[in-house]
Design a protein around this motif. Sequence first.
Motif, short mmCIF file in Angstrom:
data_model
loop_
_atom_site.label_atom_id
_atom_site.label_comp_id
_atom_site.label_asym_id
_atom_site.label_seq_id
_atom_site.Cartn_x
_atom_site.Cartn_y
_atom_site.Cartn_z
N ILE A 118 0.86 -1.18 0.00
CA ILE A 118 0.00 0.00 0.00
C ILE A 118 0.89 1.23 0.00
CG2 ILE A 118 -1.88 1.23 1.15
CD1 ILE A 118 -2.66 -1.57 0.32
N CYS A 119 0.77 2.07 -1.03
CA CYS A 119 1.56 3.30 -1.13
C CYS A 119 0.67 4.49 -0.81
CB CYS A 119 2.14 3.44 -2.53
SG CYS A 119 3.33 2.17 -2.96
N GLY A 120 0.98 5.17 0.29
CA GLY A 120 0.16 6.29 0.75
C GLY A 120 -0.53 5.93 2.04
N MET A 121 -0.25 6.66 3.11
CA MET A 121 -0.79 6.35 4.42
C MET A 121 -1.65 7.47 4.97
SD MET A 121 -0.19 3.33 5.76
CE MET A 121 -0.76 2.75 4.15
N GLY A 122 -2.56 7.99 4.12
CA GLY A 122 -3.56 8.93 4.59
C GLY A 122 -4.77 8.18 5.12
N LEU A 123 -5.93 8.81 5.09
CA LEU A 123 -7.17 8.18 5.56
C LEU A 123 -7.46 6.89 4.80
CD1 LEU A 123 -9.90 8.26 7.15
CD2 LEU A 123 -10.82 9.51 5.18
N LEU A 124 -7.41 6.94 3.46
CA LEU A 124 -7.79 5.79 2.65
C LEU A 124 -6.74 4.68 2.71
CD1 LEU A 124 -9.34 7.65 -0.42
CD2 LEU A 124 -10.52 6.60 1.50
N GLY A 125 -5.48 5.04 2.52
CA GLY A 125 -4.43 4.04 2.58
C GLY A 125 -4.27 3.46 3.98
N LYS A 167 -4.96 -1.05 7.86
CA LYS A 167 -5.50 -1.58 9.12
C LYS A 167 -6.44 -2.75 8.88
CE LYS A 167 -5.00 2.72 11.75
NZ LYS A 167 -5.69 3.83 12.45
N LYS A 168 -7.25 -2.66 7.82
CA LYS A 168 -8.16 -3.76 7.49
C LYS A 168 -7.39 -5.00 7.08
CE LYS A 168 -12.39 -5.30 6.57
NZ LYS A 168 -13.49 -5.30 7.54
N ILE A 169 -6.40 -4.82 6.22
CA ILE A 169 -5.61 -5.96 5.73
C ILE A 169 -4.83 -6.59 6.87
CG2 ILE A 169 -3.71 -6.63 4.20
CD1 ILE A 169 -4.72 -4.28 2.37
N ALA A 170 -4.27 -5.75 7.75
CA ALA A 170 -3.53 -6.26 8.90
C ALA A 170 -4.44 -7.08 9.80
CB ALA A 170 -2.90 -5.12 9.68
N ALA A 171 -5.71 -6.67 9.89
CA ALA A 171 -6.65 -7.36 10.77
C ALA A 171 -7.12 -8.69 10.18
CB ALA A 171 -7.85 -6.47 11.05
N ARG A 210 0.19 -10.75 2.78
CA ARG A 210 1.42 -10.34 3.44
C ARG A 210 1.63 -8.87 3.12
NH1 ARG A 210 6.43 -13.83 1.84
NH2 ARG A 210 5.00 -15.42 2.64
N LEU A 211 1.45 -8.02 4.10
CA LEU A 211 1.33 -6.57 3.92
C LEU A 211 2.63 -5.84 4.18
CD1 LEU A 211 -0.41 -3.89 3.74
CD2 LEU A 211 -0.82 -4.20 6.20
N ARG A 212 2.89 -4.83 3.32
CA ARG A 212 3.87 -3.79 3.60
C ARG A 212 3.29 -2.46 3.13
NH1 ARG A 212 10.00 -5.05 1.90
NH2 ARG A 212 9.07 -6.02 0.07
N GLU A 260 4.28 2.83 14.15
CA GLU A 260 3.94 2.85 15.57
C GLU A 260 2.66 2.06 15.83
OE1 GLU A 260 3.04 6.13 19.11
OE2 GLU A 260 3.94 6.77 17.22
N TRP A 261 1.74 2.11 14.87
CA TRP A 261 0.48 1.37 15.00
C TRP A 261 0.72 -0.14 14.85
CZ3 TRP A 261 -2.99 -1.78 12.36
CH2 TRP A 261 -4.29 -1.80 12.86
N GLY A 262 1.81 -0.51 14.18
CA GLY A 262 2.14 -1.91 14.01
C GLY A 262 2.06 -2.43 12.59
N VAL A 263 1.88 -1.52 11.61
CA VAL A 263 1.82 -1.92 10.20
C VAL A 263 3.25 -2.13 9.68
CG1 VAL A 263 1.14 -1.18 7.89
CG2 VAL A 263 -0.36 -0.70 9.82
N PRO A 264 3.53 -3.22 8.97
CA PRO A 264 4.88 -3.45 8.44
C PRO A 264 5.24 -2.41 7.38
CG PRO A 264 3.59 -5.48 8.44
CD PRO A 264 2.63 -4.37 8.71
N VAL A 265 6.34 -1.73 7.57
CA VAL A 265 6.78 -0.64 6.70
C VAL A 265 7.87 -1.14 5.76
CG1 VAL A 265 7.96 1.59 6.66
CG2 VAL A 265 6.14 1.17 8.33
N ALA A 266 7.79 -0.75 4.48
CA ALA A 266 8.82 -1.11 3.50
C ALA A 266 10.05 -0.23 3.73
CB ALA A 266 8.29 -0.92 2.09
#
Length: 214
Positions: A6-13, A18-22, A27-29, A43-49
Amino acid sequence: MRKILICGMGLLGGSLAKKIAANGQYRLRVWSRSSASLAAAAEWGVPVAAELQEALADADLIVLCMPIPATIDFLKEHANAFAPGAVVTDIGSLKQEVMACAPLLESSGAWLIGSHPMAGTEKSGFANSFASLYDNCDVFVTPPGACPEAALAEVSSFWKSVGGTVRRIDAATHDALVARTSHLLHVLASALTLSILSGRGEADKLLHFAGCAT
Protein backbone atom coordinates in the motif's frame (compact mmCIF):
# COMPACT_ATOMS: atom_id res chain seq x y z
CA MET A 1 0.18 -15.85 0.60
CA ARG A 2 -0.05 -12.97 -1.89
CA LYS A 3 2.11 -9.93 -1.15
CA ILE A 4 0.51 -6.47 -1.16
CA LEU A 5 2.10 -3.01 -0.97
CA ILE A 6 0.00 0.00 0.00
CA CYS A 7 1.56 3.30 -1.13
CA GLY A 8 0.16 6.29 0.75
CA MET A 9 -0.79 6.35 4.42
CA GLY A 10 -3.56 8.93 4.59
CA LEU A 11 -7.17 8.18 5.56
CA LEU A 12 -7.79 5.79 2.65
CA GLY A 13 -4.43 4.04 2.58
CA GLY A 14 -4.25 3.82 6.36
CA SER A 15 -7.73 2.32 6.57
CA LEU A 16 -6.81 -0.28 3.95
CA ALA A 17 -3.63 -1.16 5.84
CA LYS A 18 -5.50 -1.58 9.12
CA LYS A 19 -8.16 -3.76 7.49
CA ILE A 20 -5.61 -5.96 5.73
CA ALA A 21 -3.53 -6.26 8.90
CA ALA A 22 -6.65 -7.36 10.77
CA ASN A 23 -7.91 -9.96 8.29
CA GLY A 24 -4.50 -11.47 7.52
CA GLN A 25 -5.31 -12.45 3.93
CA TYR A 26 -2.21 -10.77 2.48
CA ARG A 27 1.42 -10.34 3.44
CA LEU A 28 1.33 -6.57 3.92
CA ARG A 29 3.87 -3.79 3.60
CA VAL A 30 3.26 -0.04 3.36
CA TRP A 31 5.12 2.99 2.06
CA SER A 32 4.43 6.72 2.12
CA ARG A 33 5.98 9.90 0.79
CA SER A 34 5.28 11.38 4.24
CA SER A 35 7.79 10.29 6.86
CA ALA A 36 5.35 11.33 9.59
CA SER A 37 2.57 9.15 8.18
CA LEU A 38 4.98 6.24 7.78
CA ALA A 39 6.16 6.64 11.36
CA ALA A 40 2.54 6.68 12.56
CA ALA A 41 1.82 3.50 10.61
CA ALA A 42 4.92 1.80 12.04
CA GLU A 43 3.94 2.85 15.57
CA TRP A 44 0.48 1.37 15.00
CA GLY A 45 2.14 -1.91 14.01
CA VAL A 46 1.82 -1.92 10.20
CA PRO A 47 4.88 -3.45 8.44
CA VAL A 48 6.78 -0.64 6.70
CA ALA A 49 8.82 -1.11 3.50
CA ALA A 50 12.41 -0.10 4.12
CA GLU A 51 13.19 0.49 0.43
CA LEU A 52 10.56 1.44 -2.15
CA GLN A 53 12.15 -0.06 -5.27
CA GLU A 54 12.65 -3.43 -3.60
CA ALA A 55 9.09 -3.40 -2.26
CA LEU A 56 7.63 -2.57 -5.69
CA ALA A 57 9.55 -5.40 -7.33
CA ASP A 58 8.48 -7.86 -4.62
CA ALA A 59 4.72 -7.14 -4.49
CA ASP A 60 2.00 -9.09 -6.30
CA LEU A 61 -0.51 -6.26 -5.83
CA ILE A 62 0.29 -2.56 -5.40
CA VAL A 63 -2.44 -0.12 -4.30
CA LEU A 64 -1.70 3.57 -4.84
CA CYS A 65 -3.53 5.68 -2.26
CA MET A 66 -2.34 9.14 -3.23
CA PRO A 67 -3.88 12.25 -4.83
CA ILE A 68 -4.43 11.82 -8.57
CA PRO A 69 -1.52 14.05 -9.74
CA ALA A 70 0.83 12.21 -7.37
CA THR A 71 -0.50 8.84 -8.58
CA ILE A 72 0.17 9.77 -12.20
CA ASP A 73 3.68 11.02 -11.36
CA PHE A 74 4.37 7.83 -9.39
CA LEU A 75 3.30 5.61 -12.30
CA LYS A 76 5.47 7.54 -14.73
CA GLU A 77 8.50 7.43 -12.43
CA HIS A 78 8.21 3.77 -11.43
CA ALA A 79 6.63 2.19 -14.53
CA ASN A 80 9.53 -0.24 -14.91
CA ALA A 81 9.86 -1.12 -11.23
CA PHE A 82 7.00 -3.61 -10.94
CA ALA A 83 7.43 -7.38 -11.14
CA PRO A 84 6.21 -9.19 -14.27
CA GLY A 85 2.57 -10.13 -13.74
CA ALA A 86 2.10 -7.71 -10.86
CA VAL A 87 -1.18 -5.80 -10.66
CA VAL A 88 -1.27 -2.09 -9.84
CA THR A 89 -4.45 -0.29 -8.83
CA ASP A 90 -5.38 3.04 -7.24
CA ILE A 91 -8.21 4.74 -5.34
CA GLY A 92 -8.62 7.99 -7.34
CA SER A 93 -12.00 9.48 -8.22
CA LEU A 94 -10.99 10.24 -11.84
CA LYS A 95 -10.06 7.27 -13.97
CA GLN A 96 -9.30 8.36 -17.55
CA GLU A 97 -6.20 10.34 -16.56
CA VAL A 98 -4.88 7.47 -14.44
CA MET A 99 -5.68 4.75 -16.99
CA ALA A 100 -3.79 6.70 -19.68
CA CYS A 101 -0.67 5.48 -17.83
CA ALA A 102 -1.50 1.79 -18.43
CA PRO A 103 0.73 1.46 -21.54
CA LEU A 104 3.74 2.63 -19.50
CA LEU A 105 3.67 -0.61 -17.51
CA GLU A 106 3.71 -2.90 -20.55
CA SER A 107 7.49 -3.16 -20.71
CA SER A 108 7.62 -4.52 -17.15
CA GLY A 109 4.80 -6.99 -17.79
CA ALA A 110 2.63 -5.49 -15.04
CA TRP A 111 -1.01 -4.45 -15.34
CA LEU A 112 -2.72 -1.22 -14.28
CA ILE A 113 -6.40 -1.60 -13.35
CA GLY A 114 -8.16 1.48 -11.99
CA SER A 115 -10.26 1.42 -8.83
CA HIS A 116 -12.46 3.96 -7.09
CA PRO A 117 -13.94 2.96 -3.73
CA MET A 118 -16.89 5.17 -2.80
CA ALA A 119 -15.68 5.59 0.77
CA GLY A 120 -14.26 8.33 2.94
CA THR A 121 -15.04 10.87 5.64
CA GLU A 122 -14.59 14.60 6.06
CA LYS A 123 -11.31 13.93 7.88
CA SER A 124 -7.85 13.06 6.54
CA GLY A 125 -4.59 11.49 7.63
CA PHE A 126 -3.50 8.17 9.09
CA ALA A 127 -4.61 9.26 12.58
CA ASN A 128 -8.23 9.30 11.36
CA SER A 129 -8.08 5.97 9.50
CA PHE A 130 -10.08 2.95 10.68
CA ALA A 131 -10.36 -0.65 9.52
CA SER A 132 -14.11 -0.64 8.79
CA LEU A 133 -14.03 2.32 6.34
CA TYR A 134 -14.61 0.07 3.31
CA ASP A 135 -17.31 -2.14 4.81
CA ASN A 136 -20.27 -2.34 2.38
CA CYS A 137 -18.83 0.31 0.03
CA ASP A 138 -19.26 0.20 -3.75
CA VAL A 139 -15.98 0.02 -5.66
CA PHE A 140 -15.77 0.90 -9.35
CA VAL A 141 -13.09 -1.10 -11.16
CA THR A 142 -11.95 0.21 -14.55
CA PRO A 143 -9.80 -2.24 -16.54
CA PRO A 144 -7.76 -1.21 -19.58
CA GLY A 145 -8.86 -2.24 -23.06
CA ALA A 146 -7.03 -5.57 -22.89
CA CYS A 147 -6.38 -7.24 -19.59
CA PRO A 148 -6.02 -10.83 -18.37
CA GLU A 149 -8.99 -12.12 -16.43
CA ALA A 150 -6.60 -13.21 -13.68
CA ALA A 151 -5.50 -9.60 -13.13
CA LEU A 152 -9.11 -8.42 -12.91
CA ALA A 153 -9.86 -11.24 -10.51
CA GLU A 154 -6.91 -10.14 -8.35
CA VAL A 155 -8.30 -6.61 -7.98
CA SER A 156 -11.90 -7.78 -7.48
CA SER A 157 -10.86 -10.31 -4.85
CA PHE A 158 -8.86 -7.65 -3.01
CA TRP A 159 -11.76 -5.21 -2.76
CA LYS A 160 -14.14 -7.94 -1.67
CA SER A 161 -11.68 -8.94 1.05
CA VAL A 162 -11.91 -5.48 2.63
CA GLY A 163 -15.71 -5.34 2.44
CA GLY A 164 -16.38 -3.77 -0.95
CA THR A 165 -18.92 -4.56 -3.67
CA VAL A 166 -17.18 -4.47 -7.06
CA ARG A 167 -18.73 -2.87 -10.14
CA ARG A 168 -16.77 -3.08 -13.41
CA ILE A 169 -17.11 -0.05 -15.65
CA ASP A 170 -15.03 1.68 -18.33
CA ALA A 171 -13.07 4.77 -17.34
CA ALA A 172 -15.03 7.27 -19.47
CA THR A 173 -18.40 6.06 -18.19
CA HIS A 174 -17.09 6.17 -14.64
CA ASP A 175 -15.90 9.77 -14.93
CA ALA A 176 -19.19 10.94 -16.47
CA LEU A 177 -21.16 9.18 -13.73
CA VAL A 178 -19.11 10.40 -10.77
CA ALA A 179 -19.06 13.96 -12.13
CA ARG A 180 -22.85 13.99 -11.72
CA THR A 181 -23.25 11.91 -8.56
CA SER A 182 -20.30 13.15 -6.51
CA HIS A 183 -18.05 15.89 -7.89
CA LEU A 184 -20.82 18.33 -8.84
CA LEU A 185 -22.47 17.88 -5.45
CA HIS A 186 -19.22 18.67 -3.64
CA VAL A 187 -18.77 21.83 -5.73
CA LEU A 188 -22.33 22.95 -5.00
CA ALA A 189 -22.00 22.22 -1.28
CA SER A 190 -18.76 24.19 -1.08
CA ALA A 191 -20.24 27.10 -3.01
CA LEU A 192 -23.30 27.22 -0.76
CA THR A 193 -21.16 27.12 2.37
CA LEU A 194 -18.91 29.92 1.12
CA SER A 195 -21.94 32.03 0.17
CA ILE A 196 -23.26 31.71 3.73
CA LEU A 197 -19.96 32.50 5.43
CA SER A 198 -18.37 35.11 3.16
CA GLY A 199 -18.71 38.88 3.12
CA ARG A 200 -19.74 39.26 6.74
CA GLY A 201 -18.26 40.66 9.93
CA GLU A 202 -16.58 38.25 12.32
CA ALA A 203 -19.46 38.08 14.80
CA ASP A 204 -22.01 37.54 12.03
CA LYS A 205 -19.80 34.92 10.41
CA LEU A 206 -19.52 32.98 13.70
CA LEU A 207 -23.30 33.10 14.09
CA HIS A 208 -23.83 31.72 10.59
CA PHE A 209 -21.12 29.11 11.14
CA ALA A 210 -22.95 27.93 14.26
CA GLY A 211 -26.10 27.65 12.17
CA CYS A 212 -24.33 25.20 9.84
CA ALA A 213 -23.90 22.70 12.72
CA THR A 214 -21.04 20.20 12.76
